[in-house]
Design a protein around this motif. Sequence first.
Motif, short mmCIF file in Angstrom:
data_model
loop_
_atom_site.label_atom_id
_atom_site.label_comp_id
_atom_site.label_asym_id
_atom_site.label_seq_id
_atom_site.Cartn_x
_atom_site.Cartn_y
_atom_site.Cartn_z
N ASP A 141 26.23 -4.15 -1.56
CA ASP A 141 26.22 -3.94 -3.40
C ASP A 141 25.62 -2.85 -3.98
OD1 ASP A 141 26.25 -7.15 -3.28
OD2 ASP A 141 24.63 -7.22 -3.11
N THR A 142 24.86 -2.21 -3.12
CA THR A 142 24.77 -1.06 -3.82
C THR A 142 25.47 0.59 -3.60
OG1 THR A 142 22.16 -0.43 -2.74
CG2 THR A 142 22.82 1.04 -3.37
N ASN A 152 28.49 -1.28 -6.18
CA ASN A 152 27.87 -0.61 -7.90
C ASN A 152 27.99 0.63 -8.46
OD1 ASN A 152 26.86 -3.77 -8.32
ND2 ASN A 152 24.18 -3.32 -7.95
N LEU A 188 17.22 7.45 -4.64
CA LEU A 188 17.49 6.10 -3.53
C LEU A 188 17.13 5.76 -2.40
CD1 LEU A 188 21.53 4.24 -5.36
CD2 LEU A 188 18.51 3.19 -5.74
N TRP A 213 19.80 1.51 -12.96
CA TRP A 213 20.19 0.41 -12.56
C TRP A 213 20.64 0.12 -11.30
CZ3 TRP A 213 20.69 -4.65 -14.19
CH2 TRP A 213 21.35 -4.50 -15.36
N LEU A 214 20.64 1.29 -10.85
CA LEU A 214 21.19 0.66 -8.91
C LEU A 214 19.83 1.04 -8.35
CD1 LEU A 214 23.36 4.58 -8.06
CD2 LEU A 214 24.15 2.28 -8.17
N ILE A 215 18.82 1.52 -8.41
CA ILE A 215 17.43 1.26 -7.76
C ILE A 215 16.88 -0.46 -8.79
CG2 ILE A 215 14.71 1.28 -8.85
CD1 ILE A 215 15.65 4.33 -9.20
N LEU A 227 19.13 -2.98 -8.89
CA LEU A 227 20.03 -3.90 -7.97
C LEU A 227 19.56 -3.57 -7.16
CD1 LEU A 227 23.23 -3.61 -10.46
CD2 LEU A 227 21.79 -4.84 -10.52
N MET A 228 19.35 -2.27 -6.14
CA MET A 228 18.95 -2.36 -4.86
C MET A 228 17.51 -3.38 -4.68
SD MET A 228 17.83 0.86 -2.73
CE MET A 228 16.18 0.94 -3.85
N ALA A 246 18.83 -6.97 -4.35
CA ALA A 246 19.48 -7.08 -3.55
C ALA A 246 18.43 -7.17 -2.26
CB ALA A 246 20.23 -6.31 -2.78
N THR A 247 17.63 -6.85 -2.30
CA THR A 247 16.41 -7.38 -0.66
C THR A 247 16.90 -9.01 -0.41
OG1 THR A 247 14.03 -6.78 -2.21
CG2 THR A 247 15.78 -5.33 -1.16
N PRO A 266 27.71 -6.59 -12.36
CA PRO A 266 26.48 -5.62 -10.87
C PRO A 266 25.76 -6.53 -11.05
CG PRO A 266 27.17 -3.58 -12.72
CD PRO A 266 27.70 -4.99 -13.30
N THR A 315 25.32 -9.71 -7.84
CA THR A 315 23.12 -9.82 -6.74
C THR A 315 22.54 -11.60 -6.86
OG1 THR A 315 22.81 -7.39 -8.10
CG2 THR A 315 20.94 -8.69 -6.63
#
Lengths: 449, 449
Positions: free
Chosen positions: A323-324, A327, A368, B286-288, B290-291, B294-295, B425, B429
């Motif tokens: 996913d990361t 994205n 990240l 957004w990356l953080i 979504l990361m 995503a966990t 994104p 998720t």
Amino acid sequence: MDIEKTKEYFRQMLRRKDFMALKEEMSKLAVQDVAEILNQMDEKESLLAFRLLPKDKAAEVFSYLSDKIRTAFSQMIEEDELKSLVEDLFFDDKIDFLEEMPANVVKKILQRTPESERRLINQFLQYPEHSAGSIMTIEFVDLKTDMTVEQALCHIRYTAPKKETIYTCYVIDQQRHLLGAISLKDLVLADPSSKIEDLMDKNIITVRTDDDQEYVASLFKKYDLLSMPVVDRENRLVGIITIDDVVDVLEEENTEDIQKMGGISPSEESYLSQSPITMAKNRLLWLIALMVSATFTGRIIQKYEDLLQTMVILAAFIPMLMDTGGNAGSQSSTMVIRGLALGEIRTRDAFKVVAKEFMVSIIAGISLAGLNFIRLIAIEKVSTSIALVVSITLIAVVVMAKVVGGLLPLLAKIVKIDPAIMASPLITTIVDAMALVAYFNIAKLFLKI
Amino acid sequence: MDIEKTKEYFRQMLRRKDFMALKEEMSKLAVQDVAEILNQMDEKESLLAFRLLPKDKAAEVFSYLSDKIRTAFSQMIEEDELKSLVEDLFFDDKIDFLEEMPANVVKKILQRTPESERRLINQFLQYPEHSAGSIMTIEFVDLKTDMTVEQALCHIRYTAPKKETIYTCYVIDQQRHLLGAISLKDLVLADPSSKIEDLMDKNIITVRTDDDQEYVASLFKKYDLLSMPVVDRENRLVGIITIDDVVDVLEEENTEDIQKMGGISPSEESYLSQSPITMAKNRLLWLIALMVSATFTGRIIQKYEDLLQTMVILAAFIPMLMDTGGNAGSQSSTMVIRGLALGEIRTRDAFKVVAKEFMVSIIAGISLAGLNFIRLIAIEKVSTSIALVVSITLIAVVVMAKVVGGLLPLLAKIVKIDPAIMASPLITTIVDAMALVAYFNIAKLFLKI
């Protein structure tokens, strides 16, 4: 203005047969609002209200009606009424209407049109969709070089009611070659006795009938134009394009790009008027293509089955890494696709784009990965070696994703494919595969399995 | 016109100090093209060429220069020259310029501006970004009700050179209350002795200074306007907005939506002029987010670790199910987000949207699952029970993804969050987690583990 309330009022007036009140109410509304209400009413009610409109307003309202209502009207009314209605339309609206109507309606109308106009209509109907020719109109003001300003203004006064715009006038010679343009502002300001030849602007921006509408729109944006002349191969003026139609083109092109970026075959119909079958068809093509390509990622997992079997914990981080990566890659492709569409990025900037995405991906990847490492150790309580493997993979994935995401739209542009296709869905699938290969190899290396 | 070639020619003329030739060449070009070339040249060369422009063209070119070049110019030239340059700008361009300049430059310019104009400038600088007030101009033609057409035309002739548009004129009373509007076309066509009061259109569409520019743009699109009056709370005319600025707003809003849909914090700077650090910052948030979210999918996998250990083959289909779900969901959210942005879908259509997405997802889901079943049996050679589990999950995933993808943008709109955020994104998720839960439960049920 509240459309819902006004629609209710329309219905009441119709039920009470109070046509005077309805006529009065419609005269106060903008043609676009009348059309919006008629579009939402029952076809018969709608036609009843439409017939109350004065002749000049009726043609304008008609050009804003939906295709559904227009088709219904043209099947309900007599040939004579239809013909006189179509006659009152501006030429570009007439072409739009004929393009959308069923063949029998078009035939009916064309049969009763004089030979010369019929030939012109047929010519316009043949311009390819999305070409400059398909959005132009013939209702412009043409002037001659030897006219004085006074004569020109007189000519404009005489012809204005039938023109779509009179704010830019075009100067042509006997053979209709385009020689120059002059704005009504300049005409109003000029000495009435001066010659058009001396006042006209000779450096004019023109397009050809077969130029793409997206190119036309980009010129309007750049030069802040209100209208633009369309010429044929011999530089003869054949029509003009006006800003209101260009605004529609801009929105249409943006919608098309957004749909392509979302993995949908573009459609010009509005969301609510599309049938579920058409919608499914527009979406299935991409879903199938991406499902099939996603099976490569499955193959990769199968290949590393032994590794997974010994360390099932590794499977838990696959979704996060995929996913990361997806994205991060779609962020880059989104930026580059939009930059290309706006003309901010050109293909020769490819190197700059890759360098930039690489820099951004290093910064984003390390941040990240750092954050992720702390989270894995402190919250998820995994072993340091696993946390290290996942975090290093994360950096690699973000870097690959961003470079690929930045590069693919540019490559598409170079081989003349629409870059909008290189968006999220495709990038995700490509990046997923790369992420898995990187993950398993880094794991093997660090965990010595 | 070839910008690259012309730029080279500019450079040659400057090196040879052939200023006459350069002046001649620049007079033939559109102001936008001159600006484009000056933007790309060295600052000193650029200023040298700029100074060769005639006074009226210089102001126009200046309004199209990049902020970088304009800042450089305002630091290189004398105060007097800067002041006279700024004086020649249209009011809205002047505000734009002052907004972008460093505080010391702004102070320098404002100090030398007469009190009354300074007050007006300060007022305009305070309109919030993206409001109607921030894009309006004060250079419009105002008429009085008791003027005759002849007097009005005379007034227009006298004031036109300083106006941004004269094609729509606004009628006001002594207290500047807006009473009506009249187009130059109607004035040119009218009997010179008739009164403005009898000709003006009283049903005019207006906006307030604090209305959002996106709303303004939607009105221009709907009513095909060339300009629109902006009024204050007491309906007093304070400015007008012209179509060229609205075209820019439309593109800006589309860019913003596309960036948000790609999971990027929107930026108005062009791709190539943003620094890697800014870009990383705009994307990291957004990356953080979504990361971290995503966990959850990782947790789900961990929960079903036993199941995976007994049937590692199941892991191989996780990416395909997740990707297809993500793609199916983002197709739906893309369509609904765009439909909302264009005003084709309203929140009260929520039920229709969900029903439609459900229908589409059933058609798409069954087609995909069927195709996938054949592929699994014929090509991947897995057991019928595994193929069945994967295919049934596929239907469930596509249905969930499309319903959620269609619904989330609408919910966002209802709670007044920008629907564009509910794009690929985020949907990916959410759908991933749902897909995994469905997969493992269907597997448990069918494989009786």
